[in-house]
Design an enzyme around this catalytic site. Structure first.
Site: not given
Ligand code: ZN
Length: 177
Positions: A47, A138, A52, A134-135, A92-93
């Site tokens: 995701g 953000h 991000q 999670h997304e 997390c990226l």
């Molecule tokens: Zn993340």
């Protein structure tokens, strides 16, 4: 139009902002989503949220299976009907090198608009439910550090400091006076 878009890392302040709703569903939104899927695949994520890539709008893309047919864009999402609890490891990226055990709702309903503005609703009590939560976090500037337990927090400290140092180094240097 979005070729130069990159995944931003902690402690970029855009990761901490509350994102604003998407109001215009145009070709540019479709192009943005396509580029976000590219970046998500490139970095082997499941995701990726617009903040991000430095854009504070309420949009994320997700593909919990990795199958091309399972790409989905969530615009202006709402979560509801949370039930149960489940713990699992998350990364997390925007926080490379950090992972932590995160408690999430086991089952969740998500209502969102697609890239053309059409509303849809999905329910999951499995991995997609975790990805959505999670997304969604953000979009409100919430990151793994806000949800991890004390032991994971201590374990993440060094990595976070490294990321903070790298971020500082990349900033334009202030002239000494
Ligand atoms: Zn993340």
């Amino acid at each position: 139009m979005y070729e130069d878009l990159k995944i931003i890392l902690w402690p970029d302040p855009r990761l901490r902002k509350t994102s604003r709703p998407v109001e215009v569903f145009d070709d540019s939104l479709a192009a943005l989503s396509a580029r976000m899927f590219e970046l998500m695949r490139e970095f082997k994520g499941v995701g990726l949220a617009a903040p991000q890539v430095g854009l504070n709008i309420r949009l994320f893309v997700a593909n919990p299976t990795g199958e091309p047919g399972d790409n989905r864009i969530f615009v202006n999402p709402h979560l509801s009907d949370a039930e149960g609890e489940a713990e699992a490891d998350e990364g997390c990226l925007s926080l490379p090198g950090i992972d932590a055990t995160i408690l999430r709702s086991k089952s969740i309903t998500i209502r969102a608009q697609d890239v053309k503005g059409q509303p849809f609703e999905l329910v999951s009590d499995d991995f997609p439910a975790r990805v959505w939560q999670h997304e969604f976090d953000h979009l409100n500037g919430t990151l793994l550090m806000d949800r991890m337990g004390p032991a994971d927090k201590i374990a993440a400290k060094k990595k976070l400091r490294e990321l903070e140092e790298k971020f500082e180094e990349a900033l334009p240097k202030k002239k000494k006076s």
